[in-house]
Design an enzyme around this catalytic site. Structure first.
Site, PDB file in Angstrom:
ATOM      1  N   GLU A  50      16.056  -5.623  60.845  1.00 52.43           N
ATOM      2  CA  GLU A  50      14.776  -5.108  61.349  1.00 52.43           C
ATOM      3  C   GLU A  50      14.776  -3.587  61.424  1.00 52.43           C
ATOM      4  O   GLU A  50      13.770  -2.936  61.135  1.00 52.43           O
ATOM      5  CB  GLU A  50      14.455  -5.699  62.720  1.00 52.43           C
ATOM      6  CG  GLU A  50      14.080  -7.183  62.696  1.00 52.43           C
ATOM      7  CD  GLU A  50      12.885  -7.459  61.795  1.00 52.43           C
ATOM      8  OE1 GLU A  50      12.010  -6.597  61.663  1.00 52.43           O
ATOM      9  OE2 GLU A  50      12.846  -8.551  61.202  1.00 52.43           O
ATOM     10  N   CYS A 205      -1.340 -10.362  50.265  1.00 50.60           N
ATOM     11  CA  CYS A 205      -2.312  -9.405  50.807  1.00 50.60           C
ATOM     12  C   CYS A 205      -1.749  -7.995  50.642  1.00 50.60           C
ATOM     13  O   CYS A 205      -1.573  -7.250  51.597  1.00 50.60           O
ATOM     14  CB  CYS A 205      -2.598  -9.705  52.272  1.00 50.60           C
ATOM     15  SG  CYS A 205      -4.070  -8.865  52.914  1.00 50.60           S
ATOM     16  N   CYS A 212      -6.187 -12.451  46.279  1.00 49.46           N
ATOM     17  CA  CYS A 212      -7.091 -13.256  47.103  1.00 49.46           C
ATOM     18  C   CYS A 212      -7.284 -14.694  46.592  1.00 49.46           C
ATOM     19  O   CYS A 212      -7.405 -15.614  47.401  1.00 49.46           O
ATOM     20  CB  CYS A 212      -8.437 -12.553  47.236  1.00 49.46           C
ATOM     21  SG  CYS A 212      -8.306 -10.940  48.037  1.00 49.46           S
ATOM     22  N   CYS A 215      -4.801 -16.897  48.219  1.00 53.58           N
ATOM     23  CA  CYS A 215      -4.520 -16.641  49.640  1.00 53.58           C
ATOM     24  C   CYS A 215      -4.995 -17.794  50.525  1.00 53.58           C
ATOM     25  O   CYS A 215      -6.137 -18.239  50.405  1.00 53.58           O
ATOM     26  CB  CYS A 215      -5.194 -15.339  50.094  1.00 53.58           C
ATOM     27  SG  CYS A 215      -4.848 -14.948  51.829  1.00 53.58           S
ATOM     28  N   CYS A 221     -11.643 -15.088  55.492  1.00 54.99           N
ATOM     29  CA  CYS A 221     -11.267 -13.676  55.542  1.00 54.99           C
ATOM     30  C   CYS A 221     -12.538 -12.830  55.482  1.00 54.99           C
ATOM     31  O   CYS A 221     -13.289 -12.889  54.505  1.00 54.99           O
ATOM     32  CB  CYS A 221     -10.346 -13.331  54.380  1.00 54.99           C
ATOM     33  SG  CYS A 221      -9.990 -11.564  54.233  1.00 54.99           S
TER      34      CYS A 221
END
Length: 370
Positions: A50, A205, A212, A215, A221
Site C-alpha cells: 500500500e 474506468c 464502458c 462495465c 452510471c
DNA sequence: AACTCGGGGAC
DNA sequence: GTCCCAGAGTT
C-alpha cells in the site's frame, strides 16, 4: 450485457446501495486481478504494498516490492536495518519520505506493539506514512474490516458514477466522494469489494478510453447516462511549472566519486547526491575548481562541462548541468559526516535519485573515469 | 486550503 | 510535450 440486465432484475429487491457493491464483488471475482504478489499475504506485505502503491502504478511497483521483501522479509528485519539500506532499495521509486516513514513505523511497531502490526484502525492510522485511505485499505485487506478507501481509482470511478463535478483534489469535492465511498460499503466481503473498486478503476474506468461497454456499473452510471464520461472527473487546474537550475559537481578521483547526503526533508530527502551549486555562483567553468578547493579541499586537474538535461518534478522543472572534475587528491578529513567517496559501482548500489543514477551509468559507459 | 514531496506509464 | 497514479504530511 444480458447478464448485467439479468443481475439488475434478479436483484431488484435489494437496496440500491447493496446492489452497487454486489456488482463490484461479482465483477472482481470474474474479471479482477488475482495474481498480484501481495494479495493474500501477511499484513506486513499488505502494508508495504500500500505504501509503495501510493501515487505509483502497479507495474512500476512489482519489481521494487519483490526486491524489498527479499531483503527485508519481516517488520523486525526492516526495523533493525539502517535507513540507508531501506532507501537504497527504494532508489528510483520516488517520494522517498515514504521509505523513511515506513522504516520509522517499523521501529514504532517494535516499540509500541511488540513487533506485531496493530489491528485497530486508529492505531494503524497513527503510524507515519499511513493516512485515512491507506489505513482503510490495510484494515480491509488484512483484517477484513469494513472501511472505505478513496484513492485515485475510486475518486475517478465515483466522480463518474455520481457525475460529481469539481477537481477531486478540492476539499469540497473530496468530501462528497468520501461520503459516497462510505455509503456504498457492503456489509461483508469488504476485501474483495475494495480490490474490485481498485481493479475496476485501473482496468475499466480508466482515465482515457474507459471501457464502458463492459462495465458492470454502466446501467446506472450518471456520467455514462449523460455522456459526461470523457469530461469527468474534472481535471486538475493547469499551472505553469517554475524552473530552477543546478550544477552537479561530479568530483572524480580515480574510480571514486564524492557524494553527500541530502537533508531529511525536501527534494530527494536522505538520498546521496553529488554536491550541487547554483550555476549563478560560477561565472565560468573554471570557477568550479576554486569552489571545490575551498569546499572540499580538492585540487582539480581537468574540468569538463557535460550537456544540460532537464528533470521534471511535480511542481517544478530542474535544469541540471553536470560538471566533470578530475581531482588528484581525496582529502583524508571529510568535513561533514554526510560526505563519502564511493566507487561508482558502489554508488549505483546506494540510495541515489534517478537522474544521478543515469549520470553515473553514462559515466561508466563512457569510460570517463580516467 | 494550499502546498510539498519522484518517477514512470500512457497518450 | 501532458496528465495522472492503491496519498500523506506540513504550513
Amino acid at each position: 450485457m444480458r447478464e448485467r440486465a439479468y443481475a439488475l432484475i434478479k436483484n431488484r429487491n435489494k437496496p440500491r446501495l447493496e446492489l452497487f457493491a454486489h456488482r463490484i464483488i461479482d465483477w472482481q471475482q470474474q474479471h479482477g486481478r488475482h495474481g498480484l504478489p501481495w494479495q493474500g499475504a501477511d499484513v506486513y506485505r499488505v502494508w508495504l504494498s500500500e505504501i509503495m502503491l501510493q501515487q505509483t502504478q502497479v507495474v512500476t511497483v512489482i519489481p521494487y516490492y519483490l526486491r524489498f521483501v527479499a531483503r527485508f522479509p519481516t517488520i523486525a528485519a526492516l526495523a533493525a536495518d539502517s535507513e540507508d539500506a531501506v532507501l537504497a532499495h527504494w532508489s528510483g521509486l520516488g517520494y522517498y519520505w515514504r521509505a523513511r516513514n515506513l522504516h520509522r513505523a517499523a521501529q514504532l511497531i517494535m516499540q509500541r506493539h511488540g513487533g506485531k502490526f496493530p489491528q485497530h484502525f486508529e492505531d494503524i492510522l497513527a503510524l507515519p506514512g499511513i493516512g485515512r485511505s491507506t489505513a482503510a485499505a490495510i484494515s480491509a485487506f488484512a483484517f477484513h474490516e469494513r472501511r472505505a478507501i478513496l484513492d485515485g481509482n475510486v475518486k475517478r470511478l465515483l466522480a463518474r458514477y455520481h457525475a460529481i463535478e469539481g477537481y477531486t483534489g478540492e476539499k469540497k469535492t473530496e468530501a462528497q466522494l468520501w461520503q459516497q465511498a462510505e455509503a456504498l460499503l457492503p456489509k461483508r466481503d469488504v476485501a474483495v469489494y475494495t480490490q474490485g473498486l481498485m481493479d475496476l478503476g485501473a482496468l475499466v474506468c480508466t482515465r482515457s478510453k474507459p471501457q464502458c461497454p463492459i462495465c458492470p456499473l454502466q446501467a446506472d452510471c450518471a456520467a455514462y447516462q449523460n455522456e459526461r464520461v470523457a469530461q469527468l472527473p474534472t481535471p486538475r487546474p493547469r499551472k505553469v511549472l517554475p524552473e530552477r537550475h543546478s550544477t552537479f559537481l561530479l568530483l572524480l578521483n580515480g574510480p571514486d566519486i564524492l557524494l553527500e547526503k541530502r537533508p531529511g526533508s525536501g527534494i530527494w530527502g536522505g538520498l546521496w547526491c553529488p554536491p550541487q551549486v547554483d550555476p549563478r555562483l560560477l561565472s565560468k567553468v573554471e570557477d568550479a575548481n576554486a569552489y571545490c578547493l575551498q569546499q572540499f579541499g580538492t585540487e582539480t586537474i581537468h574540468t569538463l562541462a557535460l550537456s544540460t538535461f532537464t528533470h521534471t518534478f511535480t511542481h517544478f522543472k530542474l535544469h541540471i548541468t553536470p560538471l566533470l572534475l578530475q581531482v588528484i587528491n581525496k582529502p583524508k578529513q571529510i568535513q561533514e559526516p554526510g560526505m563519502v567517496w564511493l566507487d561508482v559501482d558502489d554508488a549505483l548500489q546506494t540510495a541515489i535519485p534517478t537522474p544521478v543514477r543515469k549520470l553515473l551509468q553514462e559515466l561508466l559507459a563512457g569510460r570517463r573515469l580516467v
